[in-house]
Design an enzyme around this catalytic site. Structure first.
Site, short mmCIF file in Angstrom:
data_model
loop_
_atom_site.label_atom_id
_atom_site.label_comp_id
_atom_site.label_asym_id
_atom_site.label_seq_id
_atom_site.Cartn_x
_atom_site.Cartn_y
_atom_site.Cartn_z
N GLU A 120 45.26 4.62 28.08
CA GLU A 120 44.13 4.53 27.16
C GLU A 120 43.01 3.65 27.71
O GLU A 120 41.83 4.01 27.60
CB GLU A 120 44.62 4.00 25.80
N GLU A 136 53.83 8.14 22.76
CA GLU A 136 54.08 7.53 21.45
C GLU A 136 54.90 8.42 20.51
O GLU A 136 55.58 7.90 19.62
CB GLU A 136 52.75 7.15 20.79
#
Length: 268
Positions: free
Chosen positions: A122, A142
């Site tokens: 990210e 995730e």
């Protein structure tokens, strides 16, 4: 570590899992992740990284920022247990902290090798350029934890590669090799592992050759107009062009072009 001037300088007195190296002669700053073997990024580290980007943004010695890591992996992601212990207020700041490279007015390069997972992916996506080693593997895992990316990963990736490919990556927690990342377009260069540093150096030196004022202007323009209709983006571009038309750097660029010499930028 050089002294970093920032209103919250006390938070930067002991960096958590990374170092900052400023090379004033090369107008370059390196933020180096250093928590071997996987360079896991803690909650506190996220906040410190934001503050460091803000400090380097104001540092007149620095033209280009490089985010890289020691060892064979960029980062395997965040401190998973830290999510369970963090307060809702702290968690709400995750995306803001990781967006610091995008908000920074200076060019930011991420140099990735090995694992580039979760928040490591990210924060790389928040940079302006990503250079990958062939060993790089990108992932947003995730879903395997019963969660979703929380620091802008899925949103940024979707704007770069489209919704279908983003669903394939995020919903299946797929790992994308460096060469495939280049083929998909979210990496600008994929090189042999022993060439990652040299490729990063070349890009730093190339970016230093342009007007810093023009670079700051076009980065903000592209960020601000990313989600705008084409007509609005063209209007914004015109205003930025008009402003640069009166700059010292533009005059210097024109004069250097006609004189067939290298321009001497002042950033004004």
């Amino acid at each position: 570590m050089p002294k970093l001037n920032h209103p919250a300088h006390s938070l930067l007195e002991q960096l958590d899992g990374f170092d900052v190296i400023v090379d004033a002669e090369r107008e370059r700053a390196d933020i180096v992740l250093k928590r071997p073997p996987f360079n896991i990024i803690t909650m506190h580290e996220r906040e410190q990284l934001r503050l460091v980007f803000e400090a380097l943004d104001e540092d007149p010695r620095v033209r280009v920022i490089v985010l890289r890591a020691e060892g064979e992996h960029f980062s395997s992601g965040g401190d998973i247990r830290g999510f369970l212990e963090a307060s809702p207020e702290h968690v709400s700041k995750l995306a803001w902290n990781i967006a610091a490279p995008a908000r920074c007015s200076k060019p930011v390069i991420a140099a990735n090798r090995g694992y580039c997972f979760g928040v490591g992916f990210e924060i790389s996506l928040a940079c302006d350029f990503r250079i990958a080693s062939v060993t790089a593997q990108y992932a947003l895992p995730e879903q395997k934890l019963g969660q979703i990316p929380g620091s802008g990963g899925s949103a940024r990736l979707q704007s770069m590669i489209g919704i279908a490919r983003t669903k394939d990556v995020v919903m299946r927690s797929r790992r994308i090799p460096g060469q495939q990342a280049y083929d998909w377009g979210f990496v600008v260069e994929c090189v042999a592992d022993d060439q990652l540093e040299a490729a990063t150096d070349r890009l730093v030196d190339e970016l230093r050759g342009f007007s810093p004022l023009a670079q700051r202007t076009v980065k903000k323009l592209l960020n601000d107009s990313e989600d705008s209709p084409v007509s609005i983006a063209i209007e914004l571009e015109g205003h930025c062009y008009s402003r640069l038309r009166t700059s010292e750097d533009f005059r210097e660029g024109v004069e250097a072009f006609h004189a067939k010499r290298k321009p001497q930028w002042t950033g004004r």
